[in-house]
Design a protein around this motif. Sequence first.
Motif, PDB file in Angstrom:
ATOM      1  N   GLU A   1       0.807  -1.215   0.000  1.00 39.28           N
ATOM      2  CA  GLU A   1       0.000   0.000   0.000  1.00 39.28           C
ATOM      3  C   GLU A   1       0.846   1.275   0.000  1.00 39.28           C
ATOM      4  O   GLU A   1       0.493   2.242  -0.619  1.00 39.28           O
ATOM      5  CB  GLU A   1      -0.931   0.000   1.219  1.00 39.28           C
ATOM      6  CG  GLU A   1      -2.102  -0.953   1.089  1.00 39.28           C
ATOM      7  CD  GLU A   1      -2.889  -0.759  -0.206  1.00 39.28           C
ATOM      8  OE1 GLU A   1      -3.207   0.411  -0.527  1.00 39.28           O
ATOM      9  OE2 GLU A   1      -3.165  -1.741  -0.888  1.00 39.28           O
TER      10      GLU A   1
ATOM     11  N   LYS B   1       0.932  -0.027  -6.311  1.00 39.97           N
ATOM     12  CA  LYS B   1       1.020  -1.361  -6.899  1.00 39.97           C
ATOM     13  C   LYS B   1       1.584  -1.274  -8.303  1.00 39.97           C
ATOM     14  O   LYS B   1       1.632  -0.214  -8.906  1.00 39.97           O
ATOM     15  CB  LYS B   1      -0.382  -1.979  -6.956  1.00 39.97           C
ATOM     16  CG  LYS B   1      -1.005  -2.210  -5.598  1.00 39.97           C
ATOM     17  CD  LYS B   1      -2.378  -2.806  -5.780  1.00 39.97           C
ATOM     18  CE  LYS B   1      -3.226  -2.645  -4.527  1.00 39.97           C
ATOM     19  NZ  LYS B   1      -4.632  -2.635  -4.852  1.00 39.97           N
TER      20      LYS B   1
ATOM     21  N   GLY C   1      -2.318  -3.400 -10.030  1.00 35.34           N
ATOM     22  CA  GLY C   1      -1.986  -4.515  -9.157  1.00 35.34           C
ATOM     23  C   GLY C   1      -1.830  -5.809  -9.957  1.00 35.34           C
ATOM     24  O   GLY C   1      -2.525  -6.033 -10.950  1.00 35.34           O
TER      25      GLY C   1
ATOM     26  N   TYR D   1      -2.409  -9.567 -10.607  1.00 39.07           N
ATOM     27  CA  TYR D   1      -3.449 -10.499 -10.185  1.00 39.07           C
ATOM     28  C   TYR D   1      -2.812 -11.637  -9.395  1.00 39.07           C
ATOM     29  O   TYR D   1      -1.836 -12.244  -9.841  1.00 39.07           O
ATOM     30  CB  TYR D   1      -4.195 -11.046 -11.397  1.00 39.07           C
ATOM     31  CG  TYR D   1      -5.157 -12.143 -11.052  1.00 39.07           C
ATOM     32  CD1 TYR D   1      -6.316 -11.848 -10.339  1.00 39.07           C
ATOM     33  CD2 TYR D   1      -4.899 -13.452 -11.407  1.00 39.07           C
ATOM     34  CE1 TYR D   1      -7.190 -12.842 -10.008  1.00 39.07           C
ATOM     35  CE2 TYR D   1      -5.769 -14.458 -11.076  1.00 39.07           C
ATOM     36  CZ  TYR D   1      -6.927 -14.150 -10.375  1.00 39.07           C
ATOM     37  OH  TYR D   1      -7.788 -15.142 -10.026  1.00 39.07           O
TER      38      TYR D   1
ATOM     39  N   GLU E   1      -0.409  -9.380  -5.902  1.00 39.65           N
ATOM     40  CA  GLU E   1      -0.620  -8.143  -5.149  1.00 39.65           C
ATOM     41  C   GLU E   1      -2.065  -7.951  -4.722  1.00 39.65           C
ATOM     42  O   GLU E   1      -2.342  -7.339  -3.702  1.00 39.65           O
ATOM     43  CB  GLU E   1      -0.176  -6.929  -5.995  1.00 39.65           C
ATOM     44  CG  GLU E   1       1.324  -6.798  -6.076  1.00 39.65           C
ATOM     45  CD  GLU E   1       1.752  -5.591  -6.895  1.00 39.65           C
ATOM     46  OE1 GLU E   1       2.952  -5.345  -6.961  1.00 39.65           O
ATOM     47  OE2 GLU E   1       0.886  -4.889  -7.452  1.00 39.65           O
ATOM     48  N   THR E   2      -2.978  -8.416  -5.560  1.00 39.01           N
ATOM     49  CA  THR E   2      -4.382  -8.205  -5.235  1.00 39.01           C
ATOM     50  C   THR E   2      -5.216  -9.316  -5.862  1.00 39.01           C
ATOM     51  O   THR E   2      -4.887  -9.797  -6.951  1.00 39.01           O
ATOM     52  CB  THR E   2      -4.860  -6.829  -5.738  1.00 39.01           C
ATOM     53  OG1 THR E   2      -6.275  -6.772  -5.604  1.00 39.01           O
ATOM     54  CG2 THR E   2      -4.494  -6.586  -7.188  1.00 39.01           C
TER      55      THR E   2
ATOM     56  N   PRO F   1      -7.816  -7.063  -9.330  1.00 38.92           N
ATOM     57  CA  PRO F   1      -7.207  -5.802  -9.780  1.00 38.92           C
ATOM     58  C   PRO F   1      -8.229  -4.863 -10.415  1.00 38.92           C
ATOM     59  O   PRO F   1      -9.094  -5.310 -11.170  1.00 38.92           O
ATOM     60  CB  PRO F   1      -6.165  -6.261 -10.798  1.00 38.92           C
ATOM     61  CG  PRO F   1      -6.474  -7.669 -11.133  1.00 38.92           C
ATOM     62  CD  PRO F   1      -7.383  -8.217 -10.103  1.00 38.92           C
TER      63      PRO F   1
END
Lengths: 268, 476
Positions: B433, B437, B458, B460, B463-464, B467
């Motif tokens: 954060e 990203k 971000g 996939y 990171e998240t 996205p």
Amino acid sequence: MAESIHSLAALKRHIATLDRAPAVEASPRFTCGPAAMDAALGGGLAQGRVHEIFASVEEEGAAAGLALLWMRQAGRDAPLLWLRNATAVRVAGAPYGPGLAAFGLDPQRLLIGMMADDAMLLRAAVDALRCPALGALLIDLRGRAPLLDLTASRRLALAAETSGVTALLLRIGGDPVPSAAETRWRVAAAPSAPLPGQAPGQSAFDVTLLRRRAGPDGMAWRLYWDSNRGEFGDAADERHDDDDIRDAPLSGAAFSLPGAGPSAGRAA
Amino acid sequence: MRLASVDADGLAIGLLPAMTLADARAREPDLRVFDAQPHADQDWLERLCDGCGRYTPNAALDGPDGLMLDISGCDHLWGGEEALARDAADRLERYGMRVRHAIAASPEAAHALARFPVPPAPDDAATIRRLPVEALRLEDESAVALRRAGLRTIGDLAARPAATLAARFGAEAVDALHALLGLGHRPLAPRRARPAIRIDRRFAEPIGSTAYALKRLEEMAAEAGEQLAERGQGGRRFEATFFRSDGLAFPLRVETGLPVRDAPSILRLMRERIDALSDPIDPGFGFDMLRLTVPLAEPMAATQLALEGGEARKGESVAALVDRLSIRAGRGRIQRLVPRDSHIPEQAQLALPAVEVRAPADWGPVGEPGDPPLRPIHLFDPPQSIDVIAGVPDGPPHRFRWRRALHDVVRFEGPERIAPEWWRAKDGAIEGESIGKTRDYYRVEDARGRRYWLFRHGLYGAETPDPGWYLHGLFA
């Protein structure tokens, strides 16, 4: 009787001089598209005049792009001024230097004016047009812009004629109203000639000449802008493509042309 | 590396300037060394010199480590020469300086007496005669040669005929000797800060009309222009103050991008400023004083305004236009783009007020020659959120909805992956954060030929889990 004929002739001569003064004087012109389009316009667009460019709100990028290109062409090497208002930044984003540089417009030459409202923008525009050292001016007025009436437009045209600075009036989301502009255009984005792998290629525009003060109007062209060479190209021009392929060996494979060529657009 | 200078404790244990650092460390392993900063030293000395303006208007720098104050006629204000010197030394010692001072009849004598301690003598002339020959500031070889010849002090030298001294050591040795003995005179070059230009006009009767006040202001601007021309400068900032007889004062400030000293153009800017005021200048009972100051001036070469019968110039220059528009609309409203070295797209440029930007900037190209533009001409900051349908979560977009309109992606190129600035994360560890990203950028073209710059925010999975998609810019 003879006396009155004499005075009548003098009066006619006087009227003839009045008539001739502004209109006949040929102004220099700048290249605004491929050779065929320039030829149809009598050598390009006139410098030191106002040219209006209309576009719908969806065609934001293409309209601003074409206006910037014409400003670049009109301004030679002199500084350029782009007057916008606060709404433009919110709706269309901010001018982006790296992108402008890649597009072929040197950001060093560009001055950007963010005006608080349309009244101040128009006032600044008239002042800028009176400054002959300026290359060209882009006036970015959005929506209906009720302040831009015939009087305001004539004021701009007069200032432009006196100083020789070209003014481009970008009217995104606006409707044509009577004005003192030399030409009036409508612009929209056109599909680009794709690069290998279906990647978007160089910018393409569809332009329609809506109105022209001296000469026929109603023609339409498709413009391809070659940002590397800094000139308008023609996707259908074989020689042009060959050169491109020679410059960039990687993109030499299967170079497909768009279905709608310039001849299709010219029918309009 | 060598020692540039040594403090008193260092000298006491036998360290000397120009000794190598290794030798010095060998003598004293706990030696504390600092990098020599001659420029910072010079700046500091200049500040101290300006501060000595309290003692005398004629204060000058004396070499890299000295100040020379001409206190003729100033000492009685401080209760005598010694009291003045004591006060100056105390003041400098309060800054942590070690000060040695001397008072003498000539600058050269004072310079030598402060640096070469001599046994006390009945009068000043005798003290100078006891100085060693090094006080002449000759080259090292000359001083050694003098000592070899048995001439150890200034007194020894002064007893010799000047001609033989000049024949052996050159005329400068004789000059230095005469200056030290107070026979010659070398002028001091005092440091004086030039005061900012300030022009006041007082009126016997208050002026009731702003137009008349502006006319007077134009005269003052012309006068300021003459003063600037004498200094070889042009003003970048002008401040006019209208003092009203009932005590109110209206300040007007104008700023220019290039130095100017031309009264009509200064006045034109002032008028613009007055027009831009929300409430106009009200003369009330009248102005009884006008003041024009030039707080910021820059070097400006003399220009030829107009040839005989010629025109000064055809029209306004672009710089003047920028000044005028900046004053009317506000300083930050006329902008110029300046590149910034960052690969994060929205941080790669700055829009600065055009009056500030002077040096031309270099915009390097993005991508290979032959590529179409890889960056948009318009950038949204912040990026605009869009709804995207993609084949797979980490694949290219197929269709997206922006501003309630649906766009089918016909052509695309990407992804161009732009990672966040991981080196800014704390301790080198990536904290998703705090630094943002990874973004995957796509250049896309829709069915009608409009070109957009989209990115997936971000990675996939890594990171998240979900996205988001954003539209960041418009291509032409």
